[in-house]
Each structure stands twice: as structure tokens, then as C-alpha cells.
Motif scaffolding. Structure first.
Motif, mmCIF file in Angstrom:
data_model
loop_
_atom_site.group_PDB
_atom_site.id
_atom_site.type_symbol
_atom_site.label_atom_id
_atom_site.label_comp_id
_atom_site.label_asym_id
_atom_site.label_seq_id
_atom_site.Cartn_x
_atom_site.Cartn_y
_atom_site.Cartn_z
ATOM 1 N N ASN A 86 0.835 -1.208 0.000
ATOM 2 C CA ASN A 86 0.000 0.000 0.000
ATOM 3 C C ASN A 86 0.865 1.253 0.000
ATOM 4 O O ASN A 86 0.999 1.929 0.998
ATOM 5 C CB ASN A 86 -0.956 -0.005 1.189
ATOM 6 N N PRO A 87 1.484 1.534 -1.167
ATOM 7 C CA PRO A 87 2.329 2.718 -1.192
ATOM 8 C C PRO A 87 1.487 3.977 -1.012
ATOM 9 O O PRO A 87 0.363 4.042 -1.486
ATOM 10 C CB PRO A 87 2.963 2.675 -2.589
ATOM 11 N N LEU A 88 2.064 4.939 -0.306
ATOM 12 C CA LEU A 88 1.368 6.206 -0.172
ATOM 13 C C LEU A 88 1.549 6.940 -1.493
ATOM 14 O O LEU A 88 2.584 6.820 -2.131
ATOM 15 C CB LEU A 88 2.009 7.014 0.962
ATOM 16 N N SER A 89 0.516 7.674 -1.870
ATOM 17 C CA SER A 89 0.681 8.392 -3.141
ATOM 18 C C SER A 89 1.632 9.569 -2.916
ATOM 19 O O SER A 89 1.555 10.258 -1.921
ATOM 20 C CB SER A 89 -0.674 8.880 -3.635
ATOM 21 N N GLY A 90 2.553 9.753 -3.836
ATOM 22 C CA GLY A 90 3.545 10.817 -3.693
ATOM 23 C C GLY A 90 4.684 10.375 -2.818
ATOM 24 O O GLY A 90 4.742 9.228 -2.381
ATOM 25 N N GLY A 91 5.620 11.273 -2.554
ATOM 26 C CA GLY A 91 6.779 10.904 -1.746
ATOM 27 C C GLY A 91 6.756 11.637 -0.419
ATOM 28 O O GLY A 91 6.267 12.754 -0.323
ATOM 29 N N ILE A 92 7.291 10.977 0.612
ATOM 30 C CA ILE A 92 7.311 11.618 1.927
ATOM 31 C C ILE A 92 8.299 12.781 1.949
ATOM 32 O O ILE A 92 8.054 13.815 2.539
ATOM 33 C CB ILE A 92 7.624 10.555 3.008
ATOM 34 N N ILE A 93 9.448 12.555 1.273
ATOM 35 C CA ILE A 93 10.427 13.635 1.191
ATOM 36 C C ILE A 93 10.729 13.853 -0.292
ATOM 37 O O ILE A 93 10.999 12.903 -1.020
ATOM 38 C CB ILE A 93 11.725 13.259 1.921
ATOM 39 N N ARG A 94 10.664 15.059 -0.737
ATOM 40 C CA ARG A 94 10.922 15.286 -2.168
ATOM 41 C C ARG A 94 11.395 16.701 -2.418
ATOM 42 O O ARG A 94 11.201 17.602 -1.605
ATOM 43 C CB ARG A 94 9.669 15.002 -2.976
ATOM 44 N N ASN A 97 8.792 19.866 -7.527
ATOM 45 C CA ASN A 97 8.712 19.426 -8.935
ATOM 46 C C ASN A 97 9.583 18.198 -9.211
ATOM 47 O O ASN A 97 10.088 18.031 -10.324
ATOM 48 C CB ASN A 97 9.122 20.533 -9.900
ATOM 49 N N ASP A 98 9.810 17.384 -8.160
ATOM 50 C CA ASP A 98 10.634 16.181 -8.298
ATOM 51 C C ASP A 98 12.018 16.479 -8.868
ATOM 52 O O ASP A 98 12.625 15.672 -9.552
ATOM 53 C CB ASP A 98 9.934 15.123 -9.175
ATOM 54 N N GLU A 99 12.488 17.661 -8.582
ATOM 55 C CA GLU A 99 13.824 18.041 -9.042
ATOM 56 C C GLU A 99 14.838 17.121 -8.366
ATOM 57 O O GLU A 99 14.612 16.628 -7.286
ATOM 58 C CB GLU A 99 14.070 19.498 -8.621
ATOM 59 N N ASP A 100 15.919 16.895 -8.989
ATOM 60 C CA ASP A 100 16.934 16.015 -8.421
ATOM 61 C C ASP A 100 18.290 16.590 -8.768
ATOM 62 O O ASP A 100 18.377 17.496 -9.571
ATOM 63 C CB ASP A 100 16.784 14.618 -9.042
ATOM 64 N N PHE A 101 19.327 16.062 -8.168
ATOM 65 C CA PHE A 101 20.611 16.595 -8.609
ATOM 66 C C PHE A 101 21.595 15.497 -8.972
ATOM 67 O O PHE A 101 22.758 15.534 -8.644
ATOM 68 C CB PHE A 101 21.217 17.579 -7.617
ATOM 69 N N GLN B 13 26.189 19.396 -1.518
ATOM 70 C CA GLN B 13 24.754 19.177 -1.673
ATOM 71 C C GLN B 13 23.940 19.614 -0.460
ATOM 72 O O GLN B 13 22.731 19.783 -0.559
ATOM 73 C CB GLN B 13 24.484 17.700 -1.954
ATOM 74 N N ASN B 14 24.646 19.823 0.686
ATOM 75 C CA ASN B 14 23.899 20.080 1.916
ATOM 76 C C ASN B 14 23.023 21.328 1.869
ATOM 77 O O ASN B 14 21.870 21.300 2.287
ATOM 78 C CB ASN B 14 24.847 20.159 3.114
ATOM 79 N N ALA B 15 23.590 22.402 1.330
ATOM 80 C CA ALA B 15 22.841 23.661 1.316
ATOM 81 C C ALA B 15 21.559 23.490 0.504
ATOM 82 O O ALA B 15 20.471 23.876 0.951
ATOM 83 C CB ALA B 15 23.707 24.753 0.713
ATOM 84 N N LYS B 16 21.691 22.849 -0.645
ATOM 85 C CA LYS B 16 20.521 22.678 -1.514
ATOM 86 C C LYS B 16 19.475 21.774 -0.844
ATOM 87 O O LYS B 16 18.276 22.053 -0.888
ATOM 88 C CB LYS B 16 20.971 22.070 -2.838
ATOM 89 N N ILE B 17 19.978 20.703 -0.206
ATOM 90 C CA ILE B 17 19.060 19.776 0.469
ATOM 91 C C ILE B 17 18.285 20.511 1.559
ATOM 92 O O ILE B 17 17.064 20.442 1.628
ATOM 93 C CB ILE B 17 19.837 18.570 1.054
ATOM 94 N N GLU B 18 19.006 21.232 2.399
ATOM 95 C CA GLU B 18 18.351 21.914 3.514
ATOM 96 C C GLU B 18 17.368 22.972 3.021
ATOM 97 O O GLU B 18 16.310 23.172 3.598
ATOM 98 C CB GLU B 18 19.400 22.559 4.435
ATOM 99 N N LYS B 19 17.733 23.629 1.914
ATOM 100 C CA LYS B 19 16.909 24.726 1.432
ATOM 101 C C LYS B 19 15.651 24.242 0.705
ATOM 102 O O LYS B 19 14.565 24.765 0.899
ATOM 103 C CB LYS B 19 17.752 25.583 0.482
ATOM 104 N N THR B 20 15.822 23.233 -0.128
ATOM 105 C CA THR B 20 14.696 22.899 -1.016
ATOM 106 C C THR B 20 13.973 21.585 -0.708
ATOM 107 O O THR B 20 12.866 21.376 -1.165
ATOM 108 C CB THR B 20 15.165 22.845 -2.487
ATOM 109 N N LEU B 21 14.608 20.725 0.041
ATOM 110 C CA LEU B 21 13.971 19.427 0.307
ATOM 111 C C LEU B 21 12.742 19.647 1.199
ATOM 112 O O LEU B 21 12.826 20.342 2.203
ATOM 113 C CB LEU B 21 14.965 18.514 1.026
ATOM 114 N N ALA B 22 11.634 19.054 0.795
ATOM 115 C CA ALA B 22 10.408 19.295 1.557
ATOM 116 C C ALA B 22 9.847 18.000 2.102
ATOM 117 O O ALA B 22 9.846 16.975 1.424
ATOM 118 C CB ALA B 22 9.385 19.950 0.656
#
Lengths: 170, 221
Positions: A86-94, A97-101, B13-22
Motif C-alpha cells: 500500500n504505497p502512499l501516493s507521492g513521496g514523503i520527502i521530495r 517538482n521532483d527536481e533532483d541533482f 549538496q547540503n545547502a541545496k538539500i536543507e533549502k529545497t527538500l520538503a
């Protein structure tokens, strides 16, 4: 602590240490959907263990222990392959806009690539080292001796140095 | 590249994580309201269902055995021996399921990585070993229907040969599976092929991880 207080405190702890969860999930799961599942599983296990939290340890140490154990665990891997029930919809931490690095060209990208290639236990060790945890704390989290921690970290760093230079040249 | 440079790179990466991660508070509330389920729970559910199935099967076998014993005649010998062994193996299987359920319920991730992963791997290896011990009963499914009233004196050589080959091959298969289902054979191609089918991948991963943990723990110089 009543239920309301407890969940508020838990939320604060999660907020203050969200980077830990994200970095562990990112190191152990390249696939975005699996990563969501992993973050959910980590959060569930953290919540389940929250009652038994021993305040002689820092919140971050407690979170590392549980999150790394969940990330390495086979049961999670098996279940993420089948998709959790039963996955929750969406992510708990994100990221918004699902940006990533994730990238491969910057130094950070290369370092993340090298971490991704490590075995599960070495990966845990290296994450803790990069997060500047002391050898004593790493030893407590991993359950191996401080000497063993130092030996392994040096070995991984030496191998990283060589590979890093090679990847930079490419 | 100096040793501390990796840490500096990592910190980028820490600054970006702390600032934008929700954190998604709504979903977190669902977790704290116990709406989200942990993955070990599916193992616990599976084991509970298995225990119920074992109880029903054991009741059925025991009823058949008691019936055969209370109406004893020499003709029932094959049946009595075969069903007794099948019952014993399944009692062991039942005990394993209860043990796994107790272990899975006890595991809490708040321990050192080595300690918890050893517990989880021990559980997984025990599940594997349970599977191989269940193989012991295979040959007895080829003998329970025989009766000393007609076997072997009233059957032709063709049937005798068929029965010998059937029971013999099941016996050999059980022995072989039992003997060879072990982590030491992980490096052998035939073993990997053998377990690559049903659930083989998780078995392989467990065994790989078991070896990885041994190595990780060992290097202390």
C-alpha cells in the motif's frame, strides 16, 4: 508524551534530519519509484522505533541506524521489486517538482557514482564518513570495531582517489 | 586529491538539500496514524497464513494416520510409515514457521547495522533451510498408496521397475537438494542455475550478502 505530542515531535525530528534520509535513499536507490518506497519504509520504521528512542544517542545517530538497516535490508528490496502493498501516493520527502541533482560530470556526481558502486555495507560506512561522523560513532552504528572502521575507510578512500582521477580525465 | 576533499565535495549538496527538500506532512501523518505498512509485515502475514495451512494439513494427515492405526492391518504399513514421515517433516515445517514469525515480530531496526542485518540474514537463511528440509518428504509421496496386499508380490516387473525408478529418483533428488543447498555452493554455476527459478534471486542475494557480512566483519587488521 501523548499521541499528538509524539507525532509533532517526530515531525520536528524528521524535518531537522531530512537530509540524512534523502542522502541514504539516494545512495541505495537509483530508481525514483524505489526511492519513494524506501523513504516510506524508513519513515515507517523510524515511527515504530520512536517510542523506544534512547536519548543518550543523538537523533541523527538513531536515524542513521534505522535508515541504513532498512536500506540494506533484503525484505525491503524484495518488496520494492514487487511494489509495496500500500504505497502512499507521492513521496514523503521530495524536491519541489521532483527536481533532483543526479549528474555525472560534477565532482559531486562522480563521488555519487563511486558510492553507488560500493557494496551495501561499505556504502553505509562511506556515507557515515562523508557525513563527518567520528570513528567511534560509526563503530557504534555499524557494529564493528573502531580499528576496523579506520582500516576500511582508508581502503575505500584510496580506491576512490584512484577512480576519481580516472573518471575526471574521461 | 586529499582525503578531506571528498568531504568538501559531499558537503556541496547540503545547502541545496536543507533549502529545497520538503517533507510532505500529510503523508507523514498517514505514517504516524499507522496507515502505511512496513515490508516485514507482508512476511508476517505470509507466515501466519502458512501456519494456518500447516495446521489444517497436519490435522488431515493425523486423522488419516489415526484412522489407519485404529483399523490396522499389515496392508496399511506403507501408508502408516509414509504418512508418519510426512507428518514429522510437516511438524518441523510448522515449528519453523512459528519460529520465523517470532523472529520477524522481534526484529526492530534500532540496533547496529551488523547486528540487525545478521538477524535478518539469519531469518532469510532459516527460511531457505526450511525449504530444503521440506524436500525430505518428497519420496514418501511415492510410497503412501502402496499396499502390502498387492505390492510387490502381485505386480509385474514393469511396475516394479517404474516404482523403483520413481521412489529412487525422488529419494536422490531430496538428498541432493538437501545436501547442496548451502551458501558454499554460491560460486558454482549449476547451483546458481538451480536456484535461479522460483525465489532464486532473493536466495542468491541473501547468500551474497551473508558472504559480504562475513568479509566485512573479518577484516580487522
Amino acid at each position: 508524551m501523548d499521541k499528538m505530542d509524539k507525532s509533532d515531535v517526530f515531525l520536528c525530528v524528521m524535518e531537522a534530519n531530512k537530509g540524512i534520509l534523502y542522502k541514504i535513499a539516494h545512495a541505495y536507490c537509483k530508481n525514483a519509484e524505489d526511492r519513494k518506497d524506501l523513504l516510506q519504509e524508513m519513515t515507517v520504521q523510524l515511527w515504530k522505533s520512536f517510542d523506544g528512542y534512547d536519548d543518550q544517542f543523538k537523533h541523527s545517530t538513531w536515524m542513521y541506524r534505522i535508515s541504513l538497516n532498512v536500506a540494506i535490508s533484503f525484505y525491503r528490496k524484495e518488496n520494492s521489486r514487487k511494489r509495496i502493498a500500500n504505497p502512499l501516493s507521492g513521496g514523503i520527502i521530495r524536491f519541489p517538482n521532483d527536481e533532483d541533482f543526479t549528474d555525472t560530470e560534477t565532482d559531486l556526481g562522480i563521488l555519487q557514482q563511486l558510492i553507488a558502486q560500493l557494496k551495501d555495507l561499505d556504502k553505509a560506512l562511506m556515507l557515515l564518513y562523508l557525513e563527518e561522523r567520528s570513528h567511534k560513532e560509526i563503530s557504534g552504528i555499524m557494529g564493528i570495531s573502531e580499528t576496523n572502521v579506520a582500516t576500511k575507510i582508508n581502503r575505500i578512500k584510496n580506491s576512490f582517489r584512484q577512480k576519481f582521477t580516472q573518471l575526471k580525465k574521461q | 586529491m586529499g582525503h578531506t576533499e571528498f568531504i568538501s565535495i559531499w558537503k556541496q549538496q547540503n545547502a541545496k538539500i536543507e533549502k529545497t527538500l520538503a517533507i510532505n506532512e500529510l503523508l507523514l501523518k498517514e505514517v504516524t496514524n499507522n496507515k502505511a505498512r512496513a515490508s516485514l509485515k507482508s512476511l508476517i502475514k505470509l507466515k501466519t497464513a502458512g501456519i494456518i495451512a500447516f495446521i489444517l494439513y497436519l490435522l488431515l494427515l493425523s486423522y488419516a494416520l489415526v484412522y489407519a492405526l485404529s483399523n490396522y492391518s499389515a496392508a496399511w504399513n506403507y501408508f502408516i510409515v509414509s504418512v508418519s514421515v510426512i507428518i514429522l517433516v510437516n511438524v518441523k515445517g510448522f515449528a519453523d514457521y512459528v519460529k520465523h514469525l517470532a523472529w520477524a515480530n522481534r526484529i526492530n531496526y534500532n540496533g547496529s547495522v551488523m547486528e540487525i542485518q545478521q538477524q535478518l540474514t539469519r531469518l532469510q537463511l532459516s527460511i531457505i533451510s526450511h525449504a530444503k528440509s521440506m524436500c525430505i518428504q518428497f519420496p514418501f509421496y511415492t510410497t503412501f498408496y502402496l499396499s502390502s496386499e498387492w505390492f510387490p508380490q502381485q505386480v509385474g516387473p514393469g511396475y516394479l521397475l517404474f516404482q523403483a525408478v520413481l521412489t529412487g529418483s525422488f529419494t536422490y533428488l531430496s538428498y541432493w537438494l538437501y545436501k547442496n543447498h548451502k551458501p558454499e555452493n554460491l560460486g558454482k554455476k549449476w547451483f546458481r542455475n538451480m536456484i535461479a527459478g522460483s525465489g532464486g534471486r532473493s536466495v542468491l542475494e541473501t547468500m551474497h550478502f551473508y558472504k559480504e557480512m562475513e568479509e566485512f566483519n573479518k577484516e580487522d587488521e
